[in-house]
Scaffold this motif. Structure first.
Motif, PDB file in Angstrom:
ATOM      1  N   GLY A  41       0.819  -1.214   0.000  1.00 58.90           N
ATOM      2  CA  GLY A  41       0.000   0.000   0.000  1.00 58.90           C
ATOM      3  C   GLY A  41       0.846   1.253   0.000  1.00 58.90           C
ATOM      4  O   GLY A  41       0.575   2.217  -0.740  1.00 58.90           O
ATOM      5  N   ILE A  42       1.897   1.271   0.835  1.00 60.40           N
ATOM      6  CA  ILE A  42       2.797   2.419   0.870  1.00 60.40           C
ATOM      7  C   ILE A  42       3.485   2.592  -0.481  1.00 60.40           C
ATOM      8  O   ILE A  42       3.621   3.710  -0.996  1.00 60.40           O
ATOM      9  N   ALA A  43       3.915   1.476  -1.079  1.00 60.85           N
ATOM     10  CA  ALA A  43       4.582   1.539  -2.379  1.00 60.85           C
ATOM     11  C   ALA A  43       3.650   2.101  -3.451  1.00 60.85           C
ATOM     12  O   ALA A  43       4.068   2.913  -4.290  1.00 60.85           O
ATOM     13  N   ALA A  44       2.398   1.691  -3.429  1.00 65.94           N
ATOM     14  CA  ALA A  44       1.431   2.181  -4.422  1.00 65.94           C
ATOM     15  C   ALA A  44       1.174   3.674  -4.260  1.00 65.94           C
ATOM     16  O   ALA A  44       1.105   4.424  -5.237  1.00 65.94           O
ATOM     17  N   LEU A  45       1.030   4.123  -3.013  1.00 64.79           N
ATOM     18  CA  LEU A  45       0.800   5.551  -2.766  1.00 64.79           C
ATOM     19  C   LEU A  45       2.034   6.377  -3.136  1.00 64.79           C
ATOM     20  O   LEU A  45       1.906   7.513  -3.614  1.00 64.79           O
ATOM     21  N   THR A  46       3.222   5.823  -2.907  1.00 64.65           N
ATOM     22  CA  THR A  46       4.453   6.510  -3.294  1.00 64.65           C
ATOM     23  C   THR A  46       4.551   6.633  -4.809  1.00 64.65           C
ATOM     24  O   THR A  46       4.919   7.681  -5.345  1.00 64.65           O
ATOM     25  N   LEU A  47       4.210   5.557  -5.500  1.00 67.47           N
ATOM     26  CA  LEU A  47       4.259   5.533  -6.959  1.00 67.47           C
ATOM     27  C   LEU A  47       3.319   6.568  -7.577  1.00 67.47           C
ATOM     28  O   LEU A  47       3.637   7.185  -8.592  1.00 67.47           O
ATOM     29  N   THR A  48       2.177   6.772  -6.947  1.00 68.10           N
ATOM     30  CA  THR A  48       1.167   7.708  -7.478  1.00 68.10           C
ATOM     31  C   THR A  48       1.032   8.915  -6.556  1.00 68.10           C
ATOM     32  O   THR A  48      -0.078   9.382  -6.300  1.00 68.10           O
ATOM     33  N   SER A  49       2.149   9.416  -6.062  1.00 65.54           N
ATOM     34  CA  SER A  49       2.102  10.503  -5.085  1.00 65.54           C
ATOM     35  C   SER A  49       1.401  11.747  -5.629  1.00 65.54           C
ATOM     36  O   SER A  49       0.634  12.401  -4.918  1.00 65.54           O
ATOM     37  N   GLU A  50       1.643  12.090  -6.890  1.00 67.23           N
ATOM     38  CA  GLU A  50       1.007  13.275  -7.468  1.00 67.23           C
ATOM     39  C   GLU A  50      -0.505  13.106  -7.520  1.00 67.23           C
ATOM     40  O   GLU A  50      -1.258  14.035  -7.195  1.00 67.23           O
ATOM     41  N   GLN A  51      -0.960  11.934  -7.927  1.00 71.28           N
ATOM     42  CA  GLN A  51      -2.407  11.691  -8.008  1.00 71.28           C
ATOM     43  C   GLN A  51      -3.052  11.655  -6.630  1.00 71.28           C
ATOM     44  O   GLN A  51      -4.164  12.161  -6.452  1.00 71.28           O
ATOM     45  N   VAL A  52      -2.351  11.054  -5.648  1.00 72.00           N
ATOM     46  CA  VAL A  52      -2.891  10.985  -4.292  1.00 72.00           C
ATOM     47  C   VAL A  52      -3.065  12.384  -3.711  1.00 72.00           C
ATOM     48  O   VAL A  52      -4.115  12.710  -3.136  1.00 72.00           O
TER      49      VAL A  52
END
Length: 332
Positions: free
Chosen positions: A148-159
């Motif tokens: 979950g952390i990796a996914a949020l990091t990958l899409t930080s701009e979108q989050v």
């Protein structure tokens, strides 16, 4: 109830025009409610204190307190430095990124700590069982949090765009670096169980002193580049200076080995890298269609690949199947 009371108090205070004092009032009300609820349940009345303390308990408590003090200092110095040398706006961006990513993680590990410390303390003399319980718990903790952390990091701009809006885009790079830093923190933060439950708080304090010194040094180095630099320096120094040393210290204390500590995290870091490559390979027409879709795709890739890797290797596969079987049995 405690969380709800704090939220309502802060919201009412802000609506009443109390400004930043509402951020003070919320936690204060939550603390009072928690105290009242605990006292009501336990029905304990304080008696006259006994100041006689055994030297072993005093040493245990002094080292644990020392660790908490140096840890608190290092965890808050970044805010002080950014606020003083980079200004309130940079501090605001950093604070939003920090709370958005690390506070949810703390809300997972802290309740778990309240369960695991008494449990591991009871079986600390049975080293085989102690190691097995710690490893099994952390495999599942890593499986839940790291993808979950990796996914949020990958899409930080979108989050950031989804949660705060386009005016907060400056938070995204800080969020990404803190995400890289926190990938290993879900498991690293539980190593205190090993020290505390076996009475090794002196080693824990030594680790805390080293960790604090390297963290502070990283903050000072990264400050030249503002809040993004502080976050980047914290992330890089964690992988280079702190995680390897922590693995060695855990191995010396035992019974959990450095291999146990590093392998469970290495698997999910590998799955995160594979998910990152797979995400980059997706067509831009798909990932750029909407911010929410991009985040959902990243989450699916990260968790999907993480569970595939868990299913490939014997130890995580056995732990995963046992956990799923226990969940299914409890739901019957």
């Amino acid at each position: 109830i405690t969380a709800a009371a704090g939220l309502v108090a802060a919201a009412i205070a802000a609506w009443a025009g109390m400004g930043y004092w509402s951020l003070v009032l919320g936690p204060a009300v939550a603390a009072v409610v928690a105290l009242g609820a605990a006292w009501l349940v336990v029905r304990w009345t304080p008696s006259r204190p006994d100041f006689r303390v055994e030297s072993e308990i005093l040493s245990f408590g002094a080292n644990l307190t020392g660790f908490n003090l140096v840890n608190f200092f290092s965890r808050n110095l970044d805010n002080i430095l950014i606020g003083k040398y980079s200004g309130a706006i940079e501090l605001g961006y950093y604070d939003r990124a920090y709370k958005l990513l690390l506070f949810p993680l703390q809300n997972i590990t802290q309740p778990l700590t309240r369960v695991m410390v008494p449990l591991l303390s009871r079986i600390h003399e049975d080293k085989v069982r102690f190691r097995d319980l710690y490893v099994r718990t952390n495999w599942m903790l890593a499986a839940v949090t790291m993808p979950g952390i990796a996914a949020l990091t990958l899409t930080s701009e979108q989050v950031v765009a989804l949660l705060f809006g386009p005016r907060w885009t400056a938070v995204a790079p800080i969020f990404a670096w803190l995400g890289i830093a926190s990938l290993m923190q879900s498991v690293s933060s539980t190593t205190g169980w090993i020290f505390i439950c076996q009475g090794k708080t002196k080693a824990m304090f030594q680790w805390g002193a080293y960790s604090s010194l390297t963290t502070v040094a990283a903050f000072v180095v990264g400050l030249h580049w503002g809040a993004v630099g502080v976050a980047a320096a914290y992330a890089i120094s964690g992988y280079v200076l702190r995680v390897p040393v922590l693995a060695v210290m855990i191995h010396r204390v035992g019974p959990v080995t450095a291999g146990d500590f590093l392998i469970m995290q290495g698997l999910f870091i590998a799955s995160s890298l594979l998910a990152w490559l797979a995400y980059l390979g997706l067509p831009a027409s798909l990932t750029g269609q909407s911010d929410l879709l991009a985040v959902v795709l990243a989450l699916c890739l990260d968790y999907g690949l993480a569970f595939v890797l868990m299913a490939i290797f014997p130890q995580p596969r056995r732990i995963l199947l046992t956990t799923l079987a226990n969940i299914a049995r409890n739901l019957r």
